[in-house]
Design a protein around this motif. Structure first.
Motif, short mmCIF file in Angstrom:
data_model
loop_
_atom_site.label_atom_id
_atom_site.label_comp_id
_atom_site.label_asym_id
_atom_site.label_seq_id
_atom_site.Cartn_x
_atom_site.Cartn_y
_atom_site.Cartn_z
N LEU A 118 -6.04 5.52 -1.81
CA LEU A 118 -5.84 4.23 -2.47
C LEU A 118 -6.07 3.12 -1.45
O LEU A 118 -5.58 3.20 -0.32
CB LEU A 118 -4.43 4.13 -3.05
CG LEU A 118 -4.09 2.82 -3.76
CD1 LEU A 118 -3.25 3.08 -5.00
CD2 LEU A 118 -3.33 1.85 -2.84
N GLN A 164 -10.77 9.34 -6.05
CA GLN A 164 -10.24 10.65 -6.39
C GLN A 164 -10.98 11.79 -5.70
O GLN A 164 -10.67 12.96 -5.92
CB GLN A 164 -10.32 10.86 -7.90
CG GLN A 164 -9.57 9.80 -8.68
CD GLN A 164 -9.75 9.95 -10.18
OE1 GLN A 164 -9.69 11.06 -10.71
NE2 GLN A 164 -9.97 8.84 -10.87
N GLY A 212 0.80 3.46 -3.19
CA GLY A 212 0.03 4.66 -2.88
C GLY A 212 0.78 5.95 -3.10
O GLY A 212 0.17 6.99 -3.36
N ILE A 245 -8.99 3.25 -6.25
CA ILE A 245 -8.48 4.62 -6.13
C ILE A 245 -9.67 5.57 -6.09
O ILE A 245 -10.47 5.64 -7.02
CB ILE A 245 -7.55 4.98 -7.30
CG1 ILE A 245 -6.34 4.04 -7.32
CG2 ILE A 245 -7.09 6.44 -7.19
CD1 ILE A 245 -5.40 4.26 -8.48
N GLN A 278 -11.48 0.92 -9.96
CA GLN A 278 -11.21 -0.36 -9.33
C GLN A 278 -10.68 -1.35 -10.34
O GLN A 278 -11.21 -1.47 -11.45
CB GLN A 278 -12.47 -0.92 -8.67
CG GLN A 278 -12.25 -2.29 -8.02
CD GLN A 278 -13.45 -2.76 -7.21
OE1 GLN A 278 -14.21 -1.96 -6.69
NE2 GLN A 278 -13.62 -4.06 -7.11
N ILE A 332 -0.24 8.42 -6.03
CA ILE A 332 -1.52 9.09 -6.23
C ILE A 332 -1.41 10.57 -5.84
O ILE A 332 -0.49 10.98 -5.14
CB ILE A 332 -2.67 8.41 -5.47
CG1 ILE A 332 -2.45 8.50 -3.96
CG2 ILE A 332 -2.81 6.97 -5.92
CD1 ILE A 332 -3.63 7.96 -3.16
N ASP A 370 -5.76 1.11 3.59
CA ASP A 370 -6.03 2.42 3.01
C ASP A 370 -4.77 3.27 3.07
O ASP A 370 -4.05 3.27 4.08
CB ASP A 370 -7.14 3.16 3.77
CG ASP A 370 -8.51 2.52 3.59
OD1 ASP A 370 -8.81 2.08 2.47
OD2 ASP A 370 -9.25 2.45 4.59
N THR A 405 0.83 -1.20 0.00
CA THR A 405 0.00 0.00 0.00
C THR A 405 0.86 1.25 0.00
O THR A 405 0.58 2.23 -0.70
CB THR A 405 -0.94 -0.01 1.21
OG1 THR A 405 -1.72 -1.21 1.20
CG2 THR A 405 -1.88 1.19 1.19
N ILE A 409 -7.45 -3.26 -6.21
CA ILE A 409 -6.96 -1.91 -5.91
C ILE A 409 -8.06 -0.93 -6.26
O ILE A 409 -8.63 -0.98 -7.36
CB ILE A 409 -5.68 -1.57 -6.69
CG1 ILE A 409 -4.52 -2.44 -6.20
CG2 ILE A 409 -5.33 -0.09 -6.56
CD1 ILE A 409 -3.20 -2.15 -6.88
N TRP A 456 -6.15 12.22 -2.54
CA TRP A 456 -6.75 10.99 -3.05
C TRP A 456 -6.56 9.88 -2.02
O TRP A 456 -5.79 10.01 -1.07
CB TRP A 456 -6.10 10.57 -4.36
CG TRP A 456 -6.52 11.40 -5.55
CD1 TRP A 456 -7.13 12.63 -5.53
CD2 TRP A 456 -6.31 11.07 -6.93
NE1 TRP A 456 -7.32 13.08 -6.82
CE2 TRP A 456 -6.83 12.15 -7.69
CE3 TRP A 456 -5.74 9.99 -7.58
CZ2 TRP A 456 -6.79 12.15 -9.09
CZ3 TRP A 456 -5.70 9.99 -8.96
CH2 TRP A 456 -6.22 11.06 -9.71
#
Length: 332
Positions: free
Chosen positions: A71, A132, A62, A130, A140, A65, A87, A58, A128, A69
């Motif tokens: 992830l 936004q 991550g 994300i 996804q 991003i 997360d 992660t 995964i 955001w």
């Protein structure tokens, strides 16, 4: 290296680029963050190892991003380990720390403590997500659980969903440094990706994929890229557990040790900390869809409604008259 130098590299994600081979990557160290994630729960060792691996993935994924955001990783299985959820909350602004949280759901009665940790999932999928932000539809992508580790699943995800050759080297362990009262969790990892030049697409072989039908990193490369990829991965395979986990080898020195002939170039590091977003307000919001009758079925013998956060262990106790869409705000 002094103690201060060592601690300066705790809970850090360091982005880098290998100019000679057109690779980019990250080195991550999770120390206090991983310790807080795992000490929130008394996980059996195989489950703790899986949560640590998921947390490292992660952090490494991550970091790419954008600000604000989120992830998430979701790994679901049909075996004794049913779920691992993580997360990554990107910083609210430049210079602020990112936050990570994670937890596992498992069946203690069927958990084999001597089994290889990844096998405890059985069949399942690696996903995964994300987010936004408000007004945007989350992205996804999923891939079946395969390959023998969560890192292998993540590599397959990038090959399938992003068509990016990707490699992870991840380790975690409990270690005790001088002056510490007890062993603490430490984790480390390296992520490598080949980035094709702008406007170019990666090559794909017509008969690509392994016996699972999933694309592999090698299926996405032409001959030149594959030569670079093999060389850099051979270098990465020389990394040792103590170098990944630390703390005595700083990430920038690790990059020089592994890839000095590839022209490593580092960028500003990203600090990381444990962080949970649960709150009483969010608990109330989640209960706002229920009627007073529904709330009654959730009320304990003591006359309260309770909720626990799976991530941080926070315990909330609420007056049932103040929750649900029929609640009386004046009693709150």
């Amino acid at each position: 290296m002094t103690s201060a130098d060592t601690m300066a590299w705790d809970d850090i994600i360091l982005p880098f680029q290998l100019d000679k081979s057109d690779m980019r990557g990250r080195v991550a160290r999770l120390d206090d963050t991983l310790e807080q994630i795992l000490t929130q729960h008394d996980y059996p060792m195989p489950v703790a190892a899986l949560v640590a691996e998921a947390a490292m993935l992660t952090a490494l994924i991550g970091q790419t991003i954008k600000l604000r955001w989120k992830l998430s990783l979701q790994i679901r299985g049909e075996g004794a380990v049913r779920l691992i959820a993580t997360d990554y909350y990107a910083p609210e602004k430049d210079g602020a720390p990112a936050r990570i949280r994670a937890y596992a759901g498992y069946d203690e009665d069927t958990l084999d403590l001597n089994a290889e940790p990844f096998s405890l999932f059985g069949k399942g999928y690696f996903g995964i997500i994300i987010d936004q932000g408000q007004g945007m539809r989350p992205y996804q992508g999923i891939t079946p659980l395969a390959g023998g580790s969560l890192a292998s699943c993540a590599e397959a995800y990038f090959a399938q969903s992003e068509q990016l050759p990707t490699r992870f080297a991840i380790a975690s362990a409990q270690s005790q440094m001088t002056g510490e009262d007890a062993p603490r969790w430490r984790g480390g990892g390296v992520m490598l990706q080949h980035m094709p030049p702008a406007g170019e697409h990666v090559a794909q072989t017509e008969d690509g994929g392994d016996d699972t039908g999933l694309m592999r990193a090698e299926d996405l490369m032409d001959e030149t890229v594959q030569e670079n990829w093999t060389r850099v991965n051979t270098l990465l395979e020389t990394v040792e557990l103590t170098e990944l986990v630390g703390p005595h080898v700083a990430p920038d020195r690790l990059l020089l040790r592994l890839f000095h002939e590839e022209g490593p170039r580092v960028y500003d590091p990203q600090t990381v900390e444990f962080g949970c977003t649960c709150s009483e307000e969010k608990v109330r919001q989640s209960l706002s869809i229920y009627s007073a009758k529904d709330i009654g079925t959730m009320t304990t013998e003591e006359g309260t409604v309770t909720a626990d956060c799976q991530f941080c262990g926070a315990h909330y106790v609420l007056d049932p008259a103040t929750v649900g869409f029929e609640s009386d705000p004046s009693q709150g």
